[in-house]
Write a protein that holds these residues in place. Sequence first.
Motif, PDB file in Angstrom:
ATOM      1  N   VAL A  20     -20.003  26.243 -19.506  1.00  0.00           N
ATOM      2  CA  VAL A  20     -18.932  25.253 -19.479  1.00  0.00           C
ATOM      3  C   VAL A  20     -19.562  23.903 -19.164  1.00  0.00           C
ATOM      4  N   TYR A  38     -14.275  24.804 -12.367  1.00  0.00           N
ATOM      5  CA  TYR A  38     -14.591  23.408 -12.029  1.00  0.00           C
ATOM      6  C   TYR A  38     -14.087  23.057 -10.646  1.00  0.00           C
ATOM      7  N   SER A  96     -10.869  25.662 -15.698  1.00  0.00           N
ATOM      8  CA  SER A  96     -10.334  24.718 -14.727  1.00  0.00           C
ATOM      9  C   SER A  96     -10.595  25.209 -13.304  1.00  0.00           C
ATOM     10  N   THR A 139     -15.987  12.634 -19.780  1.00  0.00           N
ATOM     11  CA  THR A 139     -16.065  12.134 -18.416  1.00  0.00           C
ATOM     12  C   THR A 139     -16.295  10.629 -18.343  1.00  0.00           C
ATOM     13  N   GLN A 191     -22.234  21.004 -15.564  1.00  0.00           N
ATOM     14  CA  GLN A 191     -22.339  22.265 -16.293  1.00  0.00           C
ATOM     15  C   GLN A 191     -22.196  23.433 -15.326  1.00  0.00           C
ATOM     16  N   THR A 198     -12.176  16.442 -20.040  1.00  0.00           N
ATOM     17  CA  THR A 198     -11.954  17.771 -20.583  1.00  0.00           C
ATOM     18  C   THR A 198     -13.222  18.581 -20.366  1.00  0.00           C
ATOM     19  N   SER A 199     -13.160  19.840 -20.725  1.00  0.00           N
ATOM     20  CA  SER A 199     -14.364  20.661 -20.646  1.00  0.00           C
ATOM     21  C   SER A 199     -14.502  21.473 -21.929  1.00  0.00           C
ATOM     22  N   GLY A 223      -8.774  18.970 -18.140  1.00  0.00           N
ATOM     23  CA  GLY A 223      -9.259  19.161 -16.779  1.00  0.00           C
ATOM     24  C   GLY A 223      -8.303  19.958 -15.908  1.00  0.00           C
ATOM     25  N   SER A 239     -18.824  19.514 -18.850  1.00  0.00           N
ATOM     26  CA  SER A 239     -17.871  18.410 -18.768  1.00  0.00           C
ATOM     27  C   SER A 239     -17.882  17.644 -20.076  1.00  0.00           C
TER      28      SER A 239
END
Length: 156
Positions: free
Chosen positions: A92, A63, A60, A97, A80, A109-110, A37, A94
């Motif tokens: 991208v 996001y 990052s 989560t 997304q 993380t993604s 993240g 998630s």
Amino acid sequence: MSGTSLPDNERSSLDGLLEALITRSRGAIVRVLLATGDGLKLASAGATAQEADTMAALMSGLYSLSREAFRTAGPGGIRQILAEHDRGTLMVMSAGTAAANAAPNVLGTSLGVLTTPAADAGAVAYEMTALIRSLDEHLVTQARTEAASAQFRQEM
């Protein structure tokens, strides 16, 4: 130095899963990356180390900007992000989560992919979601603290 302190066997296993995602896409996915993240590469496929590091930082940032856009909307999170370009699509999602939301000092993380222009976005999203769901509880990282950052700088 890039990435995090994943043991080599875990990084290799994740790289293999990402390679398999590219293979299953039959040419639709060009690059795939799993990132923390806070923008560090965990695993990648189809990208050089430099491309993967750049993509991790980019994901990052996307996001962060997306969260800010919805700051006043109330509770919830970004699931997304999609950016279409003449040469392909950046998707991208998630990941990790559920576990991240349940524990303090843990980041999700993604998972990001770059596709060809002809890629079926629905099919790619389906494959991404299936991968994330199969690994969700393992896709979290500890939030960096000032002490950990100082130790990392000393080790370099």
